[in-house]
Scaffold this active site. Structure first.
Site, PDB file in Angstrom:
ATOM      1  N   CYS A 135       0.833  -1.207   0.000  1.00 13.94           N
ATOM      2  CA  CYS A 135       0.000   0.000   0.000  1.00 13.94           C
ATOM      3  C   CYS A 135       0.867   1.257   0.000  1.00 13.94           C
ATOM      4  O   CYS A 135       0.529   2.255  -0.641  1.00 13.94           O
ATOM      5  CB  CYS A 135      -0.923   0.010   1.223  1.00 13.94           C
ATOM      6  SG  CYS A 135      -2.278  -1.180   1.164  1.00 13.94           S
TER       7      CYS A 135
ATOM      8  N   CYS B 147      -5.385   1.589   4.139  1.00 14.83           N
ATOM      9  CA  CYS B 147      -4.220   1.486   3.253  1.00 14.83           C
ATOM     10  C   CYS B 147      -3.099   2.430   3.693  1.00 14.83           C
ATOM     11  O   CYS B 147      -1.941   2.216   3.360  1.00 14.83           O
ATOM     12  CB  CYS B 147      -4.614   1.774   1.812  1.00 14.83           C
ATOM     13  SG  CYS B 147      -5.199   3.459   1.517  1.00 14.83           S
TER      14      CYS B 147
END
Length: 367
Positions: free
Chosen positions: A248, A354
């Site tokens: 991420c 994320c």
């Protein structure tokens, strides 16, 4: 960067050594040698960068099959020195280390990038009075329109008198049509940042094109990971298997930090009901020196559904298959009846975000 023509003592590890072993060795030494078996092996650069990011302050020495052309990249990745064969000509190394004075991407060293230098030359948008800092501005806006509807919050954020340079960020996921519809009614030319991770469902990409067309959005910006970073950190596109946070970070957090440089306000579609970490979300907040605007903060799942139906907005194709919160395909799955929408994200991991909404990322790439 130091050029050493004698073999260095201390731990010597191949760049193919697993990260945990390299970190264990680094913890017990003030000098660590990383040996390259091939000049094109990017793992050594990644290891050096990660060690520096995680606080290693000792000397890092590159050895083996490295080239003078790589001198500057070695230094910017965190190496202090290069071990050369005895009598090797040092002139090419020194020349290449100083051949350029501009950086195209952030790295471990503090050297400003070209886009950061360019940003410094761009005229700043009108600013609030000096005594009124961004935190105070957020507090004032929350007091003035925080209890209003989403349209009132958007209008306040986009008011030219506020002096903000605003963009929106959208995943073009299951609920994204609502926020994008609201934005299109206020400013269809507002920049909308889409993080093109390279691992989206094909349905998401087609949905993005459909919403962009149907809502008349004229400035949707596709932002991808830096090729050099991806080649070094995730050359096989499977980083998600071993380190979802790092994946991420590479594919979302770093690109957003670069794409949002210059914007002083970012509109998001976050809502309080989505996760426990968002339960106290305010319509206006400050994150890393940027005003985050959350027009849908107090909306519920029913509010979203009602808006979608009332305005006949197109649905993400995967929703009818049980995908109620949609991100990259490796980390998204359909949810069972009765589960929360976010249960389909990073299933089985202690992970709910994320990272793009969590403040300064661990590598501080946008600092």
């Amino acid at each position: 960067m130091l050029l050493l023509d004698t073999v260095q003592n201390g731990p010597r590890l191949k760049v193919s050594t697993p990260l945990d072993e390299v970190e264990a060795a680094a913890a017990d030494t003030e000098s660590l040698v990383l040996e390259f078996d091939a000049f094109r092996d990017g793992r050594g650069f990644s290891l050096a960068s990660i060690l520096r990011e995680r606080g290693y302050t000792g000397q890092l020495i590159a050895a083996g099959k490295v080239l003078p052309d790589q001198a500057r990249h070695l230094r910017r990745s965190g190496f202090d020195a290069v071990e050369l064969t005895e009598g090797a000509d040092q002139a090419p190394w020194r020349a290449m280390d100083q051949a350029f004075n501009a950086a195209y991407q952030p790295a471990i060293d503090p050297e400003p990038t070209i886009w950061q230098r360019r940003l410094a030359l761009v005229p700043k948008p009108p600013q609030p009075e000096a005594a009124d800092d961004l935190e105070a501005q957020a507090d004032r806006l929350n007091a003035q329109v925080g209890d209003g509807d989403a349209t009132a919050i958007l209008k306040a954020a986009l008011d030219p008198a506020l002096g903000l340079n605003v963009a929106a960020i959208s995943s073009f996921g299951a609920e994204s049509a609502v926020l994008l519809h609201l934005i299109s009614r206020e400013r269809s030319d507002l920049p909308v940042i889409f993080l093109e991770t390279g691992q989206h469902f094909m349905q998401t990409l087609s949905y993005r094109a459909q919403l962009t067309r149907d809502l008349g959005l004229t400035d949707v910006r596709l932002v991808t990971p830096q090729p050099e970073e991806k080649a070094a950190l995730d050359p096989r596109d499977d980083l998600w298997r071993t380190d979802a946070d790092a994946c991420c970070d590479l594919r979302k957090v770093r690109p957003l930090a670069r794409a949002s440089a210059g914007f002083t306000g970012i509109i998001t579609g976050r809502k309080r009901f989505q996760t426990s970490g968002r339960a106290t979300l305010k319509p206006f907040e400050v994150l890393d020196g940027v005003l985050r605007i959350n027009p849908l903060a107090d909306w519920t799942a029913d509010s979203i559904e009602t808006w979608l139906e009332t305005h006949a907005l197109p649905r993400h194709p995967l929703v009818e298959q049980g995908f109620l919160s949609i991100g990259c395909w490796p980390c998204t799955k359909a949810v069972e009846p009765g589960q929360d929408a976010r249960d389909g994200r990073w299933s089985g991991l202690d992970k709910t975000e994320c990272g793009i909404h969590m403040g300064r990322r661990r590598t501080d790439i946008a600092a």
